[in-house]
Design a protein around this motif. Sequence first.
Motif, PDB file in Angstrom:
ATOM      1  N   ALA A 146      34.775 -26.379 188.429  1.00 49.76           N
ATOM      2  CA  ALA A 146      36.200 -26.063 188.374  1.00 49.76           C
ATOM      3  C   ALA A 146      36.632 -25.062 189.439  1.00 49.76           C
ATOM      4  O   ALA A 146      35.865 -24.199 189.873  1.00 49.76           O
ATOM      5  N   ASP A 147      37.877 -25.189 189.825  1.00 50.14           N
ATOM      6  CA  ASP A 147      38.592 -24.164 190.587  1.00 50.14           C
ATOM      7  C   ASP A 147      39.410 -23.378 189.562  1.00 50.14           C
ATOM      8  O   ASP A 147      40.450 -23.840 189.098  1.00 50.14           O
ATOM      9  N   GLU A 148      38.927 -22.196 189.189  1.00 50.93           N
ATOM     10  CA  GLU A 148      39.529 -21.442 188.098  1.00 50.93           C
ATOM     11  C   GLU A 148      40.913 -20.894 188.414  1.00 50.93           C
ATOM     12  O   GLU A 148      41.619 -20.432 187.509  1.00 50.93           O
ATOM     13  N   THR A 149      41.340 -20.962 189.677  1.00 46.35           N
ATOM     14  CA  THR A 149      42.645 -20.393 190.030  1.00 46.35           C
ATOM     15  C   THR A 149      43.798 -21.155 189.395  1.00 46.35           C
ATOM     16  O   THR A 149      44.925 -20.659 189.361  1.00 46.35           O
ATOM     17  N   ALA A 150      43.522 -22.353 188.871  1.00 43.33           N
ATOM     18  CA  ALA A 150      44.582 -23.139 188.237  1.00 43.33           C
ATOM     19  C   ALA A 150      44.756 -22.798 186.753  1.00 43.33           C
ATOM     20  O   ALA A 150      45.675 -23.306 186.110  1.00 43.33           O
ATOM     21  N   LEU A 151      43.883 -21.953 186.227  1.00 44.10           N
ATOM     22  CA  LEU A 151      43.948 -21.631 184.798  1.00 44.10           C
ATOM     23  C   LEU A 151      45.126 -20.720 184.478  1.00 44.10           C
ATOM     24  O   LEU A 151      45.550 -19.903 185.291  1.00 44.10           O
ATOM     25  N   PHE A 152      45.632 -20.871 183.244  1.00 47.23           N
ATOM     26  CA  PHE A 152      46.586 -19.920 182.687  1.00 47.23           C
ATOM     27  C   PHE A 152      45.947 -19.316 181.437  1.00 47.23           C
ATOM     28  O   PHE A 152      44.794 -19.597 181.114  1.00 47.23           O
ATOM     29  N   GLN A 153      46.693 -18.468 180.749  1.00 53.47           N
ATOM     30  CA  GLN A 153      46.101 -17.782 179.600  1.00 53.47           C
ATOM     31  C   GLN A 153      45.671 -18.777 178.526  1.00 53.47           C
ATOM     32  O   GLN A 153      46.269 -19.835 178.370  1.00 53.47           O
ATOM     33  N   LYS A 154      44.642 -18.380 177.771  1.00 52.21           N
ATOM     34  CA  LYS A 154      44.161 -19.253 176.706  1.00 52.21           C
ATOM     35  C   LYS A 154      45.173 -19.284 175.571  1.00 52.21           C
ATOM     36  O   LYS A 154      45.700 -18.253 175.161  1.00 52.21           O
ATOM     37  N   LEU A 155      45.442 -20.487 175.080  1.00 49.52           N
ATOM     38  CA  LEU A 155      46.433 -20.650 174.022  1.00 49.52           C
ATOM     39  C   LEU A 155      45.849 -20.266 172.670  1.00 49.52           C
ATOM     40  O   LEU A 155      44.635 -20.284 172.468  1.00 49.52           O
ATOM     41  N   PRO A 156      46.712 -19.917 171.714  1.00 48.30           N
ATOM     42  CA  PRO A 156      46.212 -19.434 170.419  1.00 48.30           C
ATOM     43  C   PRO A 156      45.549 -20.538 169.605  1.00 48.30           C
ATOM     44  O   PRO A 156      45.799 -21.726 169.804  1.00 48.30           O
ATOM     45  N   ARG A 157      44.698 -20.118 168.687  1.00 48.08           N
ATOM     46  CA  ARG A 157      44.063 -21.005 167.724  1.00 48.08           C
ATOM     47  C   ARG A 157      44.381 -20.490 166.320  1.00 48.08           C
ATOM     48  O   ARG A 157      44.629 -19.306 166.115  1.00 48.08           O
ATOM     49  N   PRO A 211      43.709 -19.067 162.699  1.00 50.43           N
ATOM     50  CA  PRO A 211      42.618 -18.321 162.063  1.00 50.43           C
ATOM     51  C   PRO A 211      42.012 -19.123 160.929  1.00 50.43           C
ATOM     52  O   PRO A 211      42.569 -20.139 160.482  1.00 50.43           O
ATOM     53  N   PHE A 212      40.873 -18.674 160.431  1.00 48.45           N
ATOM     54  CA  PHE A 212      40.142 -19.372 159.370  1.00 48.45           C
ATOM     55  C   PHE A 212      41.035 -19.685 158.177  1.00 48.45           C
ATOM     56  O   PHE A 212      41.077 -20.818 157.679  1.00 48.45           O
ATOM     57  N   ASP A 213      41.769 -18.688 157.715  1.00 51.18           N
ATOM     58  CA  ASP A 213      42.557 -18.864 156.495  1.00 51.18           C
ATOM     59  C   ASP A 213      43.703 -19.847 156.652  1.00 51.18           C
ATOM     60  O   ASP A 213      44.212 -20.381 155.661  1.00 51.18           O
ATOM     61  N   LYS A 214      44.139 -20.116 157.897  1.00 48.95           N
ATOM     62  CA  LYS A 214      45.186 -21.081 158.154  1.00 48.95           C
ATOM     63  C   LYS A 214      44.661 -22.518 158.130  1.00 48.95           C
ATOM     64  O   LYS A 214      45.354 -23.440 157.670  1.00 48.95           O
TER      65      LYS A 214
END
Length: 221
Positions: free
Chosen positions: A200-211, A213-216
């Motif tokens: 990969a060329d990591e320069t194309a990445l943006f912030q990691k999106l949320p996941r 939580p366990f209880d959800k």
Amino acid sequence: MSALTGDALAQARAEAQQAVRRVRAACPRLDDAAIDLILRDSRSHYAWQDKPVPRALLEEIYDITANGPTSMNCCPARFIFVESAEAKEKLARSLKAKNIDKMMSAPVTVIIAHDLDFWKELPFLFPHEDRRPHFEGKPEHSETTAFRNGTLQAAYFMIAARAVGLDTGAMSGFSNKIVDEAFFDGTSLRSNFLLNIGYADETALFQKLPRFPFDKACKFV
């Protein structure tokens, strides 16, 4: 059908049990760095270095993938490695516009497919008894089984690719119909999704999106 019987079966089962115990003893669990690499901190990638992926590495990824479990060991997934300019141009006709550059710049794009006639291979893959009657003449059951287990194998493939040092970027923004007509016409194969792999060329990445939580996402009943 070539199922083992009698003493040969007992010996094979004993050896399999010992092999699993040896694996568990040697590595009771992956360390945090390995888990981060394959899932926890891994990312889907959209841009790629101009660096080829050796075919021996692709064969290794498949070998790892093939050992993942499927129901009745049916192994319906098929992996078509799109590398040549001609094949990439053909594949590009199926893609949404925003995905064309992602695919064209990747060293390899894998068409993750499944074989609707997987059950014809069960005498080899599952020799204990003849399970073909469970699927013969039952196209809906065959398709559901092929899609479910082929998708499982696709996930194993992605994890295996990351485990050996490659990056992955799955894509669903394409026409399955066009892919199937272009690559699988007259066969029993059907496409599931596309997977770009490479370095990969990591320069194309943006912030990691949320996941969630366990209880959800989880509950005990």
